[in-house]
Structures are given as structure tokens and as C-alpha cells.
Design a protein around this motif. Structure first.
Motif, PDB file in Angstrom:
ATOM      1  N   ALA A 138       0.835  -1.186   0.000  1.00  0.00           N
ATOM      2  CA  ALA A 138       0.000   0.000   0.000  1.00  0.00           C
ATOM      3  C   ALA A 138       0.878   1.247   0.000  1.00  0.00           C
ATOM      4  CB  ALA A 138      -0.904  -0.005   1.234  1.00  0.00           C
ATOM      5  N   GLY A 139       0.508   2.181  -0.852  1.00  0.00           N
ATOM      6  CA  GLY A 139       1.311   3.389  -0.964  1.00  0.00           C
ATOM      7  C   GLY A 139       2.354   3.316  -2.050  1.00  0.00           C
ATOM      8  N   ASP A 140       2.538   2.115  -2.655  1.00  0.00           N
ATOM      9  CA  ASP A 140       3.466   1.941  -3.777  1.00  0.00           C
ATOM     10  C   ASP A 140       4.896   2.369  -3.425  1.00  0.00           C
ATOM     11  OD1 ASP A 140       1.507   0.881  -5.337  1.00  0.00           O
ATOM     12  OD2 ASP A 140       1.018   2.767  -6.351  1.00  0.00           O
ATOM     13  N   THR A 141       5.297   2.161  -2.167  1.00  0.00           N
ATOM     14  CA  THR A 141       6.663   2.496  -1.761  1.00  0.00           C
ATOM     15  C   THR A 141       7.215   1.371  -0.900  1.00  0.00           C
ATOM     16  OG1 THR A 141       6.186   4.854  -1.794  1.00  0.00           O
ATOM     17  CG2 THR A 141       8.139   4.170  -0.589  1.00  0.00           C
ATOM     18  N   THR A 189      10.184   0.013   1.691  1.00  0.00           N
ATOM     19  CA  THR A 189      11.178   0.479   2.658  1.00  0.00           C
ATOM     20  C   THR A 189      12.301  -0.552   2.730  1.00  0.00           C
ATOM     21  OG1 THR A 189       9.517   1.652   3.959  1.00  0.00           O
ATOM     22  CG2 THR A 189      11.617   1.155   5.034  1.00  0.00           C
ATOM     23  N   GLN A 241      13.473   4.799   0.877  1.00  0.00           N
ATOM     24  CA  GLN A 241      12.103   4.641   0.390  1.00  0.00           C
ATOM     25  C   GLN A 241      12.159   4.496  -1.127  1.00  0.00           C
ATOM     26  OE1 GLN A 241       9.616   4.257   2.509  1.00  0.00           O
ATOM     27  NE2 GLN A 241      10.967   4.683   4.264  1.00  0.00           N
ATOM     28  N   PRO A 267      10.331   3.824  -4.672  1.00  0.00           N
ATOM     29  CA  PRO A 267       9.041   3.781  -5.373  1.00  0.00           C
ATOM     30  C   PRO A 267       8.914   2.512  -6.214  1.00  0.00           C
ATOM     31  CG  PRO A 267      10.495   5.402  -6.373  1.00  0.00           C
ATOM     32  CD  PRO A 267      11.178   4.937  -5.127  1.00  0.00           C
TER      33      PRO A 267
END
Length: 737
Positions: free
Chosen positions: A151-154, A156, A180, A182
Motif C-alpha cells: 500500500a502506498g506503492d513504496t 522500505t 524509500q 518507489p
């Protein structure tokens, strides 16, 4: 003629200032805490870690985003400061390769570091393989076929990296990185760096390669190299550590299209492997095509492994016999040890009064009797108050030391001087005292009127605080005379230990208390006159000499930059004090300007004062591998108890200076012969990996890193030698046995 006599109350005023200075120091120490730990600077969750030696950054290259089947690279980009370097997968004669530990989200798998072509770096008689300037260590990643974007297309990505950075000294560093990444958009900001790393990657060589063992040498035959290289000299980098003697003279030649080399085997080699990987590169980088080639050579024949040092049966038997025959030494807290420590504390306290940093305080206090010699009651009360200040201060310092040790801190007497910040604060205090004694200013004129008048209203408090100040400025001088007694006291029960500290205080306070109670001593003083002003000015020079010594001490802790920064700040502080002695508007205008300049200098160069640096000098180590035995604290105790002198080499494989000392001093035939002739047992404490026992031993010696070389002689304190060792120093220490 009427003389305007100098005031002898500034010492008490300085004691009031000392408390404020120490409070400020504690605040400053907290501010510099992050800088002091290897000098690392990092924001939580950051992709960048900066130290005084390197700038490291976690970077990514994903031109198509994070997609199964598409290229994804992450890498650690390291920018070295001039003259500093880190290491390749095979560090050479010394050093350690950079290590990466990933914490990845589901669906990502990290490969191995795609090591770029290194350079051969010569350090004295050693050859290491590593990198200077800018470096990118790229790592390929696989994206699982069933990878699902979060979720958020990122994503970590976290990395813990550790590296060894060296110049002459070596400093282990590490950092935690967070990036982070993408998922659906491209990450190509660092595309040129990854392209350059890809271009410098050694290409796989298709031809057959062999490595034939011939006695103590390895003969290589490598086929399949490009025709354009034939006849050229090549550079060879073995990927397997401790196989070849990297700094040795070797030969190479061309046998038609086959390149050959003859290279001596390392004395530290282990078992013979079946294959040996090598990287080859031309002496001059080609204008096109690969910069280097990698081949895996099949090993023909077997070499004999280097002998591994161990305890000989004869030595083991001797140790066992000594353990049964030699009674254990009496504990330091026994009756004889306690009384010796007590006597040593009393005598050491008396001697302290003659030290350059203490004598001016005592002398000026006694000279003050010339003004008040008729008021016997006031002198006696003042003497007792001064003695109480000295005694209670030593008890407080001793109690603090014992409390910290009981809490698990490995501290010894003099711990208050192990902090660069406190050394700098002491230098500031001594500078102010020296300027005051030289007549530049009076504390009473510069302090608030309420503080200045307090000296007159409370003479007993003034005398007590003078004793506190005397102990504060005496503590740097205690080590040369009190090392043995205080070393015994630290290991005694708390009550006995505090009694030894009290004896030290009694010894230091005794001359002044006696002078205040014996009128005959006061009568020896000449009548008040101009000589008192001259005497006071003369006492400024021992203070300035102590400042010079403290600057030298700081230089050992924080390097030449730290010492230089302290000198600049002391000059600025002196100018500020001078400005505050002026009158009218000039005082406020010039004082304000110099105050701002001093504060700016403090922020600009102050961090250099508290920044720890690695030692740049080295000590002894050396003899053949079979002469050295593994170190342990118990072994040192057993050997010295049996009357055998012991030489300990605290070393590490990644310490360049340690290896240089082995080659230049400890492996010399004359040094080895001198060790053998005097029956010195040679022990080696290997700190290549973290070892709590060795760390504790280094702390006990007042050191925090390697190299450290110590000569233990029965009945004598340890002799810690310099870190850049010479044969002459070793011979001199051995002659003193």
C-alpha cells in the motif's frame, strides 16, 4: 612608600566560576555525544551517513520500477576523504572488506556485492587492495514473480553496513541506512554511477586457467585473454585471502597467447583449495572493452599449511608446576597493602603541593598570611576550612570513581582527564587563573557585585572553596605519584579505599593547615611590600605551563585539530577578558564584539576538541608465528607470578599500523634474539573481532583501540610503549628488566 597590595581572594572566586564551568561542560558534552562516537552524523531513517572520513549513501537504480524480471540494483556509494581508503573483498596484507546486511520487504532477494576493480595500496612494507576517492558497491536484486506492491506503492529497504576506513591508522565504522523505493515509478537518478560500476566490473574469462603448486610458490597459466593484451604487463588480484604474499616480488611472462606468473605463497596460508579465483587488469586502462577479467584457476598439487601457534607441552607443564608451587599473591586489600597505600597517599598528597599546577595556589595562600599575620584566630579557621575543602573534594572524587566502577564502568584514577571536554575546561580555568595572577584582571571587578562582596562577608566559605579549587587543579598531577596507591585503593573495600583518598587529601592540606597554626612559619615571611606583586606575577607562569601540558594532552585525544582549536579559543577568551578590563563604552562595544567572535569560534572549531581520533603512533610486536602464544589475563598473571616477564601485542588483522610494526620492528632478528635472551614470554591478543576480555584489558591500560604494546615485569607496573615502535625502544625497555 605605601604599596597597594594585590588581593589574594581571586582563588575562591575562581572556585565559584568552576562550578558554573562544569555545569556548562556537562551540557556541551551531551551536545557532542553524537559526534564523539566515531564521528558519525546521521538522521534517523536517513539514506546518508557522514563521518569525518567518508560519506556513505544508500542509492538505487530501477529504471522500470520494482517489477519482476526487470533490473533492480541497490548500492552503497562511498566518498572517501583524501588519503583514506576502504577495502576490496580480499583486503590484502591487512584490512577488512565492507559488509552489507539487508532488511528487505517480502518479494526481494539480494545478491552478492558486484565488486569493482580495486587498486593496490602500499602502506610501508604491506600491499592492500581497496578503493580511494568515489566508490559504488552495487548489489543486484531479484524480484519474485508473485511480488505484490505494498500500500502506498513504496518499499522500505534497510541496510546495516560496516566498513574499515584507513589512512595510516584504521577506524572501524558502521551505519544504518533507510531508503524509500518507489515501486511503479523509475529510480534512475544515480544511473551514471551504476553504469560506471558496470563498466568497471571484471568480465568472465572463457579460457582455461591453472594454478600449480611448486614448493613455496604458485605458478599460474591463464589462457583466453584478448589478443590486444599480449605482451603487456598485467595486474593480478587474488580473491582468496592469505594465499599469496601480496608485497613479494613476483614475475610474469607471455607464453604465446597464455599469460604466466610465478608468485610466492603466503606464510599464513591455510588448506589447499580446489580452485582459486583471480582478477586480472592491464597496467593501463584500455580505451574500450572490459577494464578487467575474472578467471577461476584449477589448483594442481597441494601446499603445506602454515604452522598454527599453540602452547607447547613443556610450557604447559611449567605453568602447571608453578601453579602448584607458587603461593598466590596476597590480595591488595590485605593489611600490608592497605597501610602501604595509606602511607603512599599521605606522601603523595604532600608532594602534590610542589607540582606546578598546585604550588601557585598554596604559595599565594601562605603569602596572604603576610597581610593578616596578627589575626591568629582567623588564620586557623581559614586553614581548617581550606583543609576541609581539600579533604571533602578528594572523598567526593574517590566516591564517584568507586560508584562508577561498581556500576560496571571500567575506570581508573584519572578518569576525569579521559574526557577531551573536561581537559579543555581545565585549560580554560588555568588560563583564567594565569591571567589573573599576571595582573590582567581581578575577579572581584568582573564578577557581579553580590558575588564579589560574598568573599568579604564569608571568609570561611572562601577558604573552603579555595581547597575545592586546589583539588580540581591538582587532579591532573596525581597520576605520576599516586598511580600505585590509588590502583590498590580502587580494588579495596569502599571504606578502606575512601580512607586512602582521605590520606591523599590530608597530605595535600597539611602544609597550609600547619602554616596557619604555627606562628613561627608566618614570621619567616618578609614584610608586605612590592615583592608580593612580583611574586604573584611570577606564579602565573606555572599556570601557563600547565595550560601547555593540557593542550598537549588534548592533542593526544583529539589530534592536532583539537589542540589547535583549543589554542584558538584560549586566545579569543584572553582577548575577551582583556576587553572586559577596559572602561566606558569601549568595554561594552569591544567586549560584545569579542564575545560574539568567541561564541562563533566555539561553534565552528569546538567540535574538533571533543572529536576522538585514532592513535597515529604504534608500538612493538614481532617474532615468528610459533614464538607467540594466545593472550589471556590469567596467563599474564601466571607467568609474571612465576617470575617470567611478558610482552603482550594487542593487535588486529585490520590494523595497518599493527602489521607495519610487525614487519619493521618485532620480526627483526635482533629484537627476537633480545626477547629470547631475556626469557620474555610473547603473548598476542587478537582484537580482529570484538572480544570483551581484550576490550576490558585495553580499558584497564587506558586505551580504546589497537595497537597497544605492554611489557609486564614481575614486581613492576606495566610498561606501555609507544604505538609507532622502533627497535631502539624495545631494546631500551628490555635492558631495564
Amino acid at each position: 612608600m605605601i604599596y597597594r597590595l594585590p588581593s589574594f581572594r581571586p582563588l575562591a572566586a575562581a572556585a565559584w566560576v568552576l562550578a558554573l564551568a562544569l555545569l556548562t561542560l556537562v551540557t556541551a558534552q551531551n551536545s557532542f555525544a553524537q559526534i564523539q562516537l566515531l564521528g558519525n552524523s546521521q538522521t534517523a531513517g536517513s539514506a546518508v551517513v557522514t563521518t569525518p572520513r567518508v560519506r556513505a549513501e544508500l542509492v538505487a537504480h530501477a529504471p522500470d520500477g520494482v517489477t519482476p524480471g526487470q533490473p533492480l540494483w541497490l548500492g552503497l556509494r562511498i566518498t572517501h576523504q583524501p588519503e583514506w581508503h576502504t577495502y576490496w573483498k580480499n583486503a590484502g596484507d591487512s584490512g577488512l572488506p565492507t559488509q552489507l546486511q539487508w532488511q528487505l520487504p517480502a518479494g526481494l532477494e539480494a545478491g552478492e556485492i558486484d565488486w569493482p576493480l580495486p587498486e593496490a595500496i602500499r602502506v610501508g612494507p604491506l600491499v592492500n587492495y581497496g578503493y580511494e576517492g568515489e566508490l559504488l558497491l552495487p548489489v543486484p536484486f531479484k524480484v519474485a514473480a508473485d511480488f505484490k506492491a505494498p500500500a502506498g506503492d513504496t518499499l522500505t529497504v534497510r541496510l546495516h553496513a560496516s566498513w574499515l576506513v584507513c589512512r595510516v591508522e584504521c577506524i572501524p565504522e558502521e551505519g544504518d541506512f533507510t531508503l524509500q523505493l518507489p515501486v511503479r515509478s523509475a529510480s534512475a537518478m544515480h544511473a551514471p554511477a551504476f553504469a560506471a560500476a558496470q563498466a568497471g566490473r571484471p568480465a568472465a574469462l572463457q579460457g582455461q586457467s591453472t594454478a600449480k603448486v611448486e614448493g613455496e610458490r604458485l605458478q599460474l597459466r591463464i589462457a583466453g585473454l584478448p589478443a590486444a593484451l599480449q605482451g603487456q604487463n598485467l595486474r593480478l588480484f587474488p580473491e582468496t585471502p592469505e594465499v599469496l604474499e601480496h608485497a613479494a616480488v613476483w614475475t610474469q611472462a607471455w607464453d604465446g597467447a597464455v599469460w604466466t606468473a610465478d608468485w610466492p605463497l603466503s606464510a599464513m596460508r591455510g588448506e589447499t583449495p580446489n580452485e582459486l579465483p583471480f582478477v586480472l587488469a592491464p597496467a593501463t586502462a584500455p580505451t574500450s572493452g572490459p577494464l578487467a577479467w575474472r578467471t577461476v584457476a584449477a589448483v594442481e598439487g597441494r601446499w603445506s599449511s602454515a604452522p598454527v601457534a599453540g602452547v607447547s607441552p613443556a610450557l604447559a607443564a611449567a605453568l602447571a608446576a608453578n601453579a602448584q608451587q607458587v603461593p598466590p599473591a596476597p590480595p591488595a586489600s590485605g593489611a600490608s597493602g592497605f597501610w602501604m597505600a595509606l602511607l603512599g597517599g599521605l606522601v603523595g598528597g604532600l608532594i602534590l603541593n610542589l607540582m606546578p599546577c598546585v604550588f601557585p595556589v598554596l604559595a599565594i595562600k601562605i603569602v596572604g598570611f603576610a597581610r593578616h599575620g596578627q589575626d591568629r584566630r582567623a588564620l586557623r579557621i581559614g586553614g581548617l576550612a581550606y583543609g576541609a575543602g581539600v579533604l571533602l573534594s578528594f572523598l567526593a572524587l574517590g566516591g564517584l570513581l568507586l560508584a562508577l566502577r561498581a556500576a560496571g564502568q571500567q575506570l581508573g584514577w584519572g578518569f576525569q582527564l579521559q574526557s577531551p571536554g573536561l581537559v579543555a575546561a581545565m585549560a580554560v580555568l588555568f588560563t583564567l587563573l594565569g591571567l589573573n595572577l599576571a595582573g590582567m584582571f581581578e575577579f572581584g571587578r568582573m564578577l557581579p557585585q553580590r558575588w564579589a562582596s560574598a568573599q568579604v562577608r564569608h571568609p570561611v566559605g572562601e577558604a573552603f572553596l579555595s581547597g575545592v579549587l586546589a583539588v580540581a587543579i591538582a587532579s591532573p598531577c596525581t597520576a605520576p605519584f599516586m598511580g600505585a596507591s590509588l590502583g590498590l585503593a580502587i580494588d579495596m573495600p569502599a571504606a578502606q579505599a575512601l580512607t586512602v583518598f582521605a590520606a591523599l587529601g590530608v597530605g595535600m592540606a597539611l602544609p597550609y593547615v600547619l602554616a596557619s597554626f604555627l606562628p613561627a612559619l608566618v614570621r619567616w615571611l618578609p614584610r608586605p611590600g612590592a615583592w608580593m606583586e612580583t611574586f604573584r606575577h611570577a606564579m602565573a607562569f606555572p599556570m601557563f605551563a600547565t595550560v601547555a601540558w593540557l593542550v598537549w594532552v588534548l592533542g593526544q585525544q583529539s589530534g592536532i585539530d583539537g589542540a589547535g582549536a583549543l589554542l584558538v579559543l584560549l586566545v579569543a577568551l584572553s582577548a575577551l577578558v582583556w576587553a572586559l578590563t577596559l572602561g566606558g563604552r569601549t568595554r561594552w562595544l569591544l567586549g560584545a564584539g569579542l564575545l560574539l567572535a568567541t561564541l562563533w569560534l566555539g561553534s565552528a572549531v569546538g567540535p574538533h576538541i571533543t572529536r576522538a581520533v585514532a592513535a597515529e603512533s604504534a608500538a612493538t610486536a614481532g617474532a615468528s608465528a610459533t614464538e607467540w602464544q594466545p593472550w589471556s589475563a590469567e596467563r599474564v598473571s601466571s607467568l609474571t607470578a612465576a617470575g617470567t616477564p611478558v610482552f603482550v601485542d594487542f593487535t588486529a588483522a585490520w590494523c595497518v599500523t599493527c602489521q607495519v610494526n610487525k614487519h619493521t620492528t618485532l620480526n627483526r632478528d635482533d629484537v627476537r634474539a633480545d626477547f629470547a635472551a631475556r626469557g620474555v614470554a610473547l603473548l598476542r591478543a587478537d582484537w580482529t573481532r570484538r572480544d570483551p576480555a581484550i576490550t576490558q584489558a585495553l580499558t584497564a591500560l587506558g586505551r580504546s583501540g589497537v595497537p597497544v604494546y605492554v611489557l609486564y615485569a614481575p614486581g613492576r607496573p606495566p610498561h606501555v610503549m609507544t604505538e609507532l615502535l622502533s627497535p631502539a625502544e624495545v631494546h631500551g625497555a628490555l635492558q631495564a628488566l
